[in-house]
Motif scaffolding. Structure first.
Motif, short mmCIF file in Angstrom:
data_model
loop_
_atom_site.label_atom_id
_atom_site.label_comp_id
_atom_site.label_asym_id
_atom_site.label_seq_id
_atom_site.Cartn_x
_atom_site.Cartn_y
_atom_site.Cartn_z
N THR A 153 11.75 -16.08 -34.21
CA THR A 153 10.75 -14.74 -34.06
C THR A 153 9.88 -15.88 -35.23
O THR A 153 8.40 -15.68 -34.81
CB THR A 153 10.76 -13.53 -34.55
OG1 THR A 153 11.65 -13.14 -33.17
CG2 THR A 153 9.21 -12.29 -34.48
N GLY A 192 6.00 -16.77 -34.57
CA GLY A 192 5.25 -16.60 -34.80
C GLY A 192 4.25 -17.23 -35.67
O GLY A 192 2.94 -16.90 -35.59
N GLY A 219 2.14 -19.77 -33.60
CA GLY A 219 1.57 -18.49 -33.31
C GLY A 219 -0.15 -18.19 -33.57
O GLY A 219 -1.07 -18.65 -33.35
N ALA A 220 0.50 -17.78 -34.95
CA ALA A 220 -0.65 -17.41 -35.40
C ALA A 220 -1.50 -18.70 -36.57
O ALA A 220 -2.88 -19.15 -36.68
CB ALA A 220 -0.30 -16.77 -37.36
N THR A 240 -5.45 -12.08 -28.33
CA THR A 240 -4.72 -11.41 -28.94
C THR A 240 -5.26 -9.86 -28.48
O THR A 240 -3.96 -8.91 -28.41
CB THR A 240 -6.17 -10.72 -30.86
OG1 THR A 240 -6.50 -11.93 -31.28
CG2 THR A 240 -5.91 -9.18 -31.36
N LEU A 283 -1.92 -10.36 -26.96
CA LEU A 283 -0.76 -9.87 -27.38
C LEU A 283 -0.58 -8.41 -27.50
O LEU A 283 0.62 -7.94 -27.69
CB LEU A 283 -0.36 -10.69 -28.68
CG LEU A 283 -0.51 -11.94 -28.70
CD1 LEU A 283 -1.24 -12.77 -30.21
CD2 LEU A 283 0.73 -12.55 -28.47
N LEU A 335 6.95 -10.96 -30.68
CA LEU A 335 6.00 -11.88 -30.98
C LEU A 335 4.85 -10.97 -31.78
O LEU A 335 3.94 -11.88 -32.50
CB LEU A 335 6.13 -12.96 -30.29
CG LEU A 335 6.96 -14.73 -30.40
CD1 LEU A 335 6.53 -14.84 -29.25
CD2 LEU A 335 6.35 -15.16 -31.53
N SER A 349 3.28 -12.23 -34.89
CA SER A 349 1.51 -13.74 -34.80
C SER A 349 0.55 -12.74 -35.85
O SER A 349 -0.08 -13.28 -36.26
CB SER A 349 1.24 -13.92 -33.20
OG SER A 349 2.69 -14.49 -33.06
N TYR A 353 -1.32 -14.01 -39.20
CA TYR A 353 -3.09 -14.90 -38.87
C TYR A 353 -3.92 -13.79 -39.37
O TYR A 353 -4.45 -14.75 -40.36
CB TYR A 353 -3.37 -14.31 -37.60
CG TYR A 353 -5.03 -14.62 -36.87
CD1 TYR A 353 -5.40 -15.69 -36.71
CD2 TYR A 353 -5.98 -13.60 -37.07
CE1 TYR A 353 -6.76 -15.52 -37.03
CE2 TYR A 353 -7.28 -13.39 -36.85
CZ TYR A 353 -7.96 -14.45 -36.95
OH TYR A 353 -8.68 -15.86 -36.86
#
Length: 318
Positions: free
Chosen positions: A105, A109, A112-113, A128, A131, A194, A198, A202
């Motif tokens: 994770t 994550g 992804g960020a 976004t 998600l 996730l 993420s 971010y």
């Protein structure tokens, strides 16, 4: 112009009114949060106290139905649990499951960020939204989707693997082998966690000063060097907070396993939460189930204390 009792007087009662207002103003915040404290006490504190009391008793089916006071047994429930080899097997399985879920994770994550940071504004907005939609999906719906994906005859996973040259995978049951079954469970848990990880990471990345990254690049630092020496120190507190929350959440995973195994998980799929549930409601040993739950709370409290100490050492908490 004014007498001693006027607005500017210095009589005996001149300073009483401001003092009364000061006391009332100091008590106002406590009065405002009093309903929330009462609600928290009713929802969390009272059940916790009842759980602690029950763990020192021997409540079974008879006491539950008759209402008789269960006998006190002291620490016998904890002694029985800690001396049971099955308990330690389940604990080891839970810790391993949690470690794999948290590692995947947090790693995915963070990737992804970093990806969201490099996307254009409208693509990032779409991602976004996707998600958030995945994160808001009810657990029952998400579990049903993953059960279909891993279905032995009609599942998408088996169909795609069977399409590979020389591979016959249709009819394969992933849950006959606990290692393969936990692969599906881990995928479900990581998929559900996730979005939060993420998006949170971010948000932390947006707080990294761009001029510091540019200065590091001008000094010859590569991508990894900028991430390690500039980006990581800024996002580390947020990363540690999210990792701690992930440890607590993944240690307490219950619904994903319970639903994927048709509401009756095999012993090979039991984690501490399911083990406590099994002892309490299937073996009708409610006190033993509550004792297992308290041991779980103690383990997770150690994680929380470790996180708070790390924050204090890093200067986040004064």
């Amino acid at each position: 112009m004014y007498g001693s009792g006027g607005p500017y007087g210095s009589g005996p009662g001149a300073g009483r009114e401001p003092r009364r207002r000061g006391r009332a103003g100091a008590a106002l915040p406590y009065l405002l949060i009093a309903p929330a404290i009462v609600a928290i006490g009713a929802v969390f504190a009272f059940p916790l106290v009842k759980t602690v009391i029950m763990s020192f008793q021997d409540m079974g089916r008879r006491e539950l139905w008759t209402g008789d006071a269960p006998p006190w047994v002291g620490f016998d429930q904890f002694t029985r649990i800690l001396g049971d080899a099955e308990f330690w097997t389940v604990t080891g399985r839970t810790v391993l499951f949690m470690a794999v879920c948290v590692a995947l994770t947090m790693g995915l994550g963070l990737l992804g960020a970093l990806l969201m940071q490099r996307l254009s504004a409208w693509v990032r907005l779409l991602l976004t939204g996707a998600l958030v939609a995945a994160w808001s999906m009810p657990l029952l719906v998400a579990t049903s989707i993953f059960r279909w994906l891993a279905d032995s005859d009609y599942g998408l996973v088996n169909t795609l693997i069977d399409a590979l040259p020389g591979v016959e995978f249709l009819g394969h049951n992933w849950f006959l082998d606990p290692w393969q079954g936990f692969t599906i469970i881990v995928a479900l848990v990581v998929w559900g966690a996730l979005p939060f990880v993420s998006i949170t990471l971010y948000a932390a990345l947006t707080q990294v000063p761009a001029e510091l990254e540019e200065a590091a690049q001008l000094d010859g630092a590569g991508t990894f060097g900028v991430l390690r020496f500039v980006t990581w120190p800024v996002i580390r507190p947020v990363f540690q907070m999210v990792a701690t929350l992930s440890v607590i959440w993944d240690f307490n995973v219950f619904g994903q396993i319970f639903l994927l195994r048709g509401n009756k998980p095999e012993p090979e799929y039991e984690t501490l939460g399911l083990y406590s549930f099994s002892k309490a409601f299937e073996s009708t040993s409610f006190s033993q189930g509550t004792a297992i739950a308290l041991v779980t709370v103690g383990l997770l409290s150690g994680v929380a204390v470790h996180y708070v100490r790390r924050l204090m050492k890093s200067g986040e908490v004064e």
